[in-house]
Structures are given as C-alpha cells and as structure tokens.
Write an enzyme that holds these catalytic residues in place. Structure first.
Site, PDB file in Angstrom:
ATOM      1  N   HIS A 268      66.143 -87.722  10.236  1.00 51.90           N
ATOM      2  CA  HIS A 268      66.860 -87.598   8.816  1.00 51.90           C
ATOM      3  C   HIS A 268      67.995 -88.450   9.047  1.00 51.90           C
ATOM      4  CE1 HIS A 268      67.981 -85.956   5.132  1.00 51.90           C
ATOM      5  NE2 HIS A 268      68.034 -84.595   5.498  1.00 51.90           N
ATOM      6  N   HIS A 307      59.943 -93.771   4.817  1.00 56.99           N
ATOM      7  CA  HIS A 307      60.604 -92.698   4.092  1.00 56.99           C
ATOM      8  C   HIS A 307      59.257 -91.874   3.710  1.00 56.99           C
ATOM      9  CE1 HIS A 307      63.139 -90.627   1.155  1.00 56.99           C
ATOM     10  NE2 HIS A 307      64.043 -91.310   1.713  1.00 56.99           N
ATOM     11  N   ASP A 363      69.341 -95.553   5.859  1.00 58.63           N
ATOM     12  CA  ASP A 363      70.187 -95.698   7.159  1.00 58.63           C
ATOM     13  C   ASP A 363      70.158 -96.981   7.964  1.00 58.63           C
ATOM     14  OD1 ASP A 363      68.938 -92.206   7.214  1.00 58.63           O
ATOM     15  OD2 ASP A 363      71.054 -93.025   7.205  1.00 58.63           O
TER      16      ASP A 363
HETATM   17  C1  SDX Z   1      66.711 -90.055   5.496  1.00 57.13           C
HETATM   18  O1  SDX Z   1      63.801 -87.199   2.454  1.00 57.13           O
HETATM   19  C2  SDX Z   1      64.983 -87.879   2.292  1.00 57.13           C
HETATM   20  O2  SDX Z   1      65.056 -88.208   1.121  1.00 57.13           O
HETATM   21  C3  SDX Z   1      65.756 -88.440   3.348  1.00 57.13           C
HETATM   22  C4  SDX Z   1      66.867 -89.485   2.945  1.00 57.13           C
HETATM   23  C5  SDX Z   1      67.920 -88.613   2.144  1.00 57.13           C
HETATM   24  O3  SDX Z   1      68.705 -89.247   1.373  1.00 57.13           O
HETATM   25  O4  SDX Z   1      67.937 -87.273   2.425  1.00 57.13           O
HETATM   26  O5  SDX Z   1      66.468 -90.631   2.500  1.00 57.13           O
HETATM   27  C6  SDX Z   1      67.610 -89.899   4.326  1.00 57.13           C
HETATM   28  O6  SDX Z   1      66.242 -89.336   5.971  1.00 57.13           O
HETATM   29  C7  SDX Z   1      65.990 -91.310   5.442  1.00 57.13           C
HETATM   30  C8  SDX Z   1      65.317 -91.316   6.444  1.00 57.13           C
HETATM   31  C9  SDX Z   1      65.890 -91.823   7.911  1.00 57.13           C
HETATM   32  N1  SDX Z   1      64.889 -91.684   9.140  1.00 57.13           N
HETATM   33  C10 SDX Z   1      64.315 -92.856   9.956  1.00 57.13           C
HETATM   34  O7  SDX Z   1      64.968 -94.003   9.415  1.00 57.13           O
HETATM   35  C11 SDX Z   1      63.751 -92.484  11.020  1.00 57.13           C
HETATM   36  C12 SDX Z   1      62.436 -93.556  11.187  1.00 57.13           C
HETATM   37  N2  SDX Z   1      61.608 -93.033  10.137  1.00 57.13           N
HETATM   38  C13 SDX Z   1      60.453 -92.093  10.076  1.00 57.13           C
HETATM   39  O8  SDX Z   1      60.471 -91.300  11.481  1.00 57.13           O
HETATM   40  C14 SDX Z   1      59.920 -91.644   8.930  1.00 57.13           C
HETATM   41  O9  SDX Z   1      59.401 -92.729   8.128  1.00 57.13           O
HETATM   42  C15 SDX Z   1      60.347 -90.559   8.074  1.00 57.13           C
HETATM   43  C16 SDX Z   1      60.615 -89.373   8.894  1.00 57.13           C
HETATM   44  C17 SDX Z   1      61.356 -91.131   7.416  1.00 57.13           C
HETATM   45  C18 SDX Z   1      59.161 -90.134   7.118  1.00 57.13           C
HETATM   46  O10 SDX Z   1      58.241 -89.518   7.864  1.00 57.13           O
HETATM   47  P1  SDX Z   1      56.926 -89.061   7.181  1.00 57.13           P
HETATM   48  O11 SDX Z   1      56.876 -89.238   5.544  1.00 57.13           O
HETATM   49  O12 SDX Z   1      56.369 -87.990   7.641  1.00 57.13           O
HETATM   50  O13 SDX Z   1      55.873 -90.284   7.734  1.00 57.13           O
HETATM   51  P2  SDX Z   1      54.885 -90.310   8.709  1.00 57.13           P
HETATM   52  O14 SDX Z   1      55.712 -89.922   9.938  1.00 57.13           O
HETATM   53  O15 SDX Z   1      53.743 -89.440   8.279  1.00 57.13           O
HETATM   54  O16 SDX Z   1      54.410 -91.712   9.012  1.00 57.13           O
HETATM   55  C19 SDX Z   1      53.412 -92.279   8.258  1.00 57.13           C
HETATM   56  C20 SDX Z   1      52.988 -93.453   9.111  1.00 57.13           C
HETATM   57  C21 SDX Z   1      52.334 -93.096  10.684  1.00 57.13           C
HETATM   58  O17 SDX Z   1      51.600 -93.861  10.899  1.00 57.13           O
HETATM   59  P3  SDX Z   1      50.196 -93.710  11.132  1.00 57.13           P
HETATM   60  O18 SDX Z   1      49.958 -92.390  12.072  1.00 57.13           O
HETATM   61  O19 SDX Z   1      49.641 -92.970   9.818  1.00 57.13           O
HETATM   62  O20 SDX Z   1      49.450 -94.691  11.790  1.00 57.13           O
HETATM   63  O21 SDX Z   1      53.904 -94.219   9.269  1.00 57.13           O
HETATM   64  C22 SDX Z   1      54.361 -94.502  10.565  1.00 57.13           C
HETATM   65  C23 SDX Z   1      53.855 -93.065  11.134  1.00 57.13           C
HETATM   66  O22 SDX Z   1      53.575 -93.385  12.641  1.00 57.13           O
HETATM   67  N3  SDX Z   1      55.769 -94.557  10.434  1.00 57.13           N
HETATM   68  C24 SDX Z   1      56.675 -95.196  11.422  1.00 57.13           C
HETATM   69  C25 SDX Z   1      57.675 -95.014  10.719  1.00 57.13           C
HETATM   70  N4  SDX Z   1      57.896 -94.175  10.070  1.00 57.13           N
HETATM   71  C26 SDX Z   1      56.562 -94.028   9.814  1.00 57.13           C
HETATM   72  N5  SDX Z   1      56.127 -96.051  12.422  1.00 57.13           N
HETATM   73  C27 SDX Z   1      57.232 -96.793  12.900  1.00 57.13           C
HETATM   74  N6  SDX Z   1      58.671 -96.741  12.492  1.00 57.13           N
HETATM   75  C28 SDX Z   1      58.669 -95.707  11.562  1.00 57.13           C
HETATM   76  N7  SDX Z   1      60.255 -95.629  11.255  1.00 57.13           N
END
Ligand code: SDX
Length: 429
Positions: A268, A307, A363
């Site tokens: 997050h 996201h 971010d």
């Molecule tokens: C914020 O919710 C909000 O509004 C948050 C926010 C706000 O203003 O409050 O926008 C702020 O928190 C932005 C997000 C910051 N976090 C990051 O940048 C961390 C990296 N991102 C992730 O960890 C991820 O994308 C999340 C946590 C943001 C979202 O996770 P989800 O929706 O649960 O997605 P997921 O983990 O189910 O991923 C779906 C697929 C998976 O692959 P498969 O298992 O289907 O093969 O996408 C992949 C994940 O492995 N994936 C990533 C990835 N994010 C998702 N793979 C590599 N790198 C990534 N960053």
C-alpha cells in the site's frame, strides 16, 4: 421496465429467493434465506480482500479503474491538481463543495492556527531512537493525540469532530518535521502560520530554500500537488481500516493511527519507499531486463506497478511524472528517473505486465521527487499519510453520519476442529 431484482435458485434444495438490486448491488444479508436445514445459519458471501464487496455508500471519491478516472466530489483529479491548493481540496473532501474565496481564506487560517504541537507530544517524539522509522513514530504521535484531546471520544458531536479534524490537519506536518529534525540532532523549526500549508511544512523541515531563506515556490507547489494527488482514494486498504476502527465509535485519532498502520505496508503506501529501494537495487538501465526476469519469476514484485482498481494507467502517476521534471529543474535531476522511465517503457511493452493489466501507480514516480527534494526514503510513506489525512477524515465524518452503518464485524468460514475431548497434559503429544 425490467424488474430491479436478482433471482437466485439454490440447486441443493430448489429454493428460490429474489433480492432487490440497488446501485447494481444486492444486499448480502438476503442470502441468509438460503438454507438446507431450517436451523442452518444461512448462506454467506466469501470475498477475501473484499475484491467485490461494497462496504459502504460514499459520496467522497469516484474511481473508474478501467477508464483511469479519479474524481474528488465529482471534480477530476487533473483539474484539482492544476487549479487547487491542498487545503482547498481538503475543504472539498470534508464539506463536499469547493470553498468560496472568503471561506477558503477562513479555512486556511483555521488550519494554520492549529500548527503548533503540545509540549507533551514533543517530549514523546524525543523519546524515539534516531533510526526509528518515521511511520512508527507517526502512528504513535497520532494515537498519543487521543490522550491530549480526550473530548475526541464525543464522535457524534459535529463541533467536536471538526476540532479534531483541524488539529490533525494542522499538527501532523509539525510533528513529522519535529521528529525528522530531532532524529538528526537538529533544532526544531517552529511553524509559521503566515506561510502556505506546504510552504510551512518544507520550512519546518528546513528544506527547499530558495537561497535567501525563503521556500522555493516550485518545490512548495510540487509538495502541495503531491498532497492533493494522495488526498483520497475511496475504500482503499487504509481507509477501510479507518472505517473499521471508527465503526466501534473509537475516537478519530485512534482510527487515523490504525489507517497509518495499514498504509505502512509495502503493498500500500509503503510502496513509494519500496520503489526507491528497487530502483537503487537495479542501479543501471542495463540491469532492467534481469530485474524484470526476477519479477516474472515471482522472486520480487515490480513495486509501484499494479493496482486493485486501476487496470489502466493510474491518472495520478501521469501527473506525478510531469511534476518530477518541474522539480528537477530546481533541484537537478535524480539519476533514478532514467531507470524508472526505462523500467516503465520496458514493462508496458512486456506481455507479462500487459496481460495482467499492470501499469505504474501513484507510488512509482513520487519517491523520486521526494528524494530530489531532500526527503530520506523512509519518510516517503509519511508524506503519503500527510496527503491522505483529509481523505481519511472526510470518510470518517461520512461514516459518522451514515445511519446504515453498524460496527464492522465480518463473518468467517470455519474449517477448524469440531468439538473434541480435553486431554490431560500427560496424555498430549
Ligand atoms: C496504493 O487501493 C488503493 O486505492 C491504493 C492506493 C491509494 O491511493 O490508496 O492507490 C495506493 O496502495 C497503490 C498500490 C501501491 N502498491 C504497490 O505498488 C505494490 C506493488 N503492487 C502490488 O503488490 C499489487 O499490484 C497491489 C497490491 C497493488 C494490488 O494487488 P491485487 O489487486 O491483489 O493484485 P494481485 O496481487 O491479485 O495480482 C494480480 C496478478 C498476480 O499475478 P497472477 O498470480 O495472476 O499470475 O498480477 C500480479 C500478481 O502476481 N501482480 C504483480 C504486481 N502486482 C500484481 N506482479 C508483479 N509486480 C507487481 N507489482
């Protein structure tokens, strides 16, 4: 006119129920009618991470993840970032309308009049070790404020609520700056209520001098816009945490402290710090392919990408990227920007990311700016929290006024042991 209902048939029993559809949702509680045995608890929904569950009705922020739309109270983030100040946006989020010129002047004065922090809070901040993570310090400071202002427990009194809102908006930047300078053995710089909100924050940090003791206007505006971009984002993880805590009528300081705790996580708000550490680890554009191979091998995540809601570009990321170059004109470029730009270019052309609809989020670029402005990496999530504070408080005020809301208490699917006899200690193992 088609019926605004959902008919569900339970094929285990042939039972059929009809649920009303409102705002394209159905009331989950209606599923409890579906039972196999008359004394069953009834059916529930299972939704880990709440990927498809609306927890509330809100009028604060609208996000369309597929179209990359973000609006605060109906106003597009692009216009607010271009036209409004952070305190103006805070007013909009909290009260639902943009202020008139006179109301904005009054609002600015009321917030800036609250920028001094209690000596007790200063004493608390001085107890932390120099290397204490600023997010842990901020969580402690905000929770401590609930002890300095016990009236905050009167969460159903609107005037009392507003006093706590003003205190948090006014005091948190001061507490952050005080802790930052104290941790480095530097004397505190007292707030200057005559300055703008972000000018004052940079002033108290001892940053962004324009050479003759003032605050560089480009950097102050960049800080203000970054706060605007972070101000709210509907029911994200930390806002949901805040609503959960506040649903028990806990005071707003404890609720915001809990929200900061949720924001701290690298998935997050902690992502902006993680992005900088990732870019530093990559170190050279030539090493980007190897790093992306590690991401695709699920060894690491591409921080700042992906996201839960945005399956297109996060509109905030594009604005942040533009601000970066404006800041670099003043501070000189940050070499990490070249790695970030090349990383983005490479990833958005790679099917692994395209197929998973992973794009830069807010971010991805923000940390590069913070670093160029002189902030240490570990303070980046704190800057996110300062920006998000009016959004959390707006969501809290909305919750307090929502007659449909009750204490948050999800159910579970129990898969543990059934009842079993208690073994005396000698018969265990
Ligand atoms: C914020 O919710 C909000 O509004 C948050 C926010 C706000 O203003 O409050 O926008 C702020 O928190 C932005 C997000 C910051 N976090 C990051 O940048 C961390 C990296 N991102 C992730 O960890 C991820 O994308 C999340 C946590 C943001 C979202 O996770 P989800 O929706 O649960 O997605 P997921 O983990 O189910 O991923 C779906 C697929 C998976 O692959 P498969 O298992 O289907 O093969 O996408 C992949 C994940 O492995 N994936 C990533 C990835 N994010 C998702 N793979 C590599 N790198 C990534 N960053």
């Amino acid at each position: 006119m088609s019926k605004q209902t959902l008919t569900i048939t339970d094929n285990r029993t042939g039972q059929t129920i009809e649920l009303p559809i409102e705002h394209d949702t159905v009331p989950a509680i209606g599923l409890r009618q579906l039972k196999v045995q008359a004394d069953d608890f009834g059916m529930m929904l299972y939704d880990p991470g709440y990927t498809n569950t609306a927890s509330c009705k809100s009028q604060v922020t609208f996000v369309d993840g597929d179209k990359g739309i973000l609006r605060y109270r109906g106003y597009p983030i692009e216009r607010l970032a271009k036209e409004s100040t952070f305190l103006e946006v805070a007013y909009l989020l909290l009260f639902g309308e943009l202020p008139t010129a006179s109301k904005l002047t009054d609002w600015n004065a009321r917030v800036m009049a609250q920028t001094r922090i209690d000596d007790g809070l200063k004493n608390l901040l001085q107890t932390f070790p120099a290397d204490a993570h600023p997010m842990g310090v901020l969580i402690s400071a905000v929770a401590a404020m609930s002890t300095f202002y016990p009236e905050a427990k009167q969460v159903h009194d609107s005037e009392t609520r507003l006093r706590q809102v003003l205190r948090m908006l006014g005091q948190l930047p001061t507490a952050v700056a005080f802790a930052y300078r104290n941790g480095r053995g530097l004397p505190a710089i007292e707030p200057d209520a005559a300055l703008g909100y972000s000018d004052n924050f940079l002033h108290m940090m001892g940053f962004a001098g324009d050479g003759d003791g003032g605050i560089d206007p480009v950097l102050a505006r960049a800080m203000d816009v970054l706060f605007v971009l972070h101000a709210d984002h509907e029911q994200n993880c930390s806002t949901s945490a805040l609503r959960n805590i506040a649903s028990s009528d806990a005071d707003p300081y404890c609720a915001v402290a809990g929200a900061i705790g949720a924001l701290y996580g690298p998935l997050h708000g902690g992502a902006n710090e993680a992005v900088l550490r990732m870019l530093a680890e990559i170190g050279d554009v030539k090493k980007i392919p190897a790093y992306l191979d590690r991401v695709k091998g699920r060894e690491v995540r591409l921080m700042g990408f992906g996201h839960r809601v945005y399956k297109n570009y996060d509109p905030r990321a594009q604005i942040v990227k533009k601000i970066a170059y404006e800041v670099f004109d003043v501070t000189g470029s940050n070499p990490l920007i070249d790695i970030a730009v090349e990383l983005e270019r490479t990833a958005i052309e790679d099917d692994y990311f395209v197929s998973r609809r992973l794009y830069p989020n807010v971010d991805f670029y923000s940390g590069i700016i913070y670093q160029a402005m002189g902030f240490p990496v570990e303070i980046f999530p704190v800057l996110f929290a300062l920006g998000r504070t009016p959004g959390w408080l707006a969501q809290w005020m909305e919750l307090m006024g929502d007659a449909e809301q009750r204490i948050a208490r999800p159910r579970q699917i129990y898969l543990g042991e059934g009842e079993r006899p208690y073994p005396p200690i000698g018969e265990r193992g």
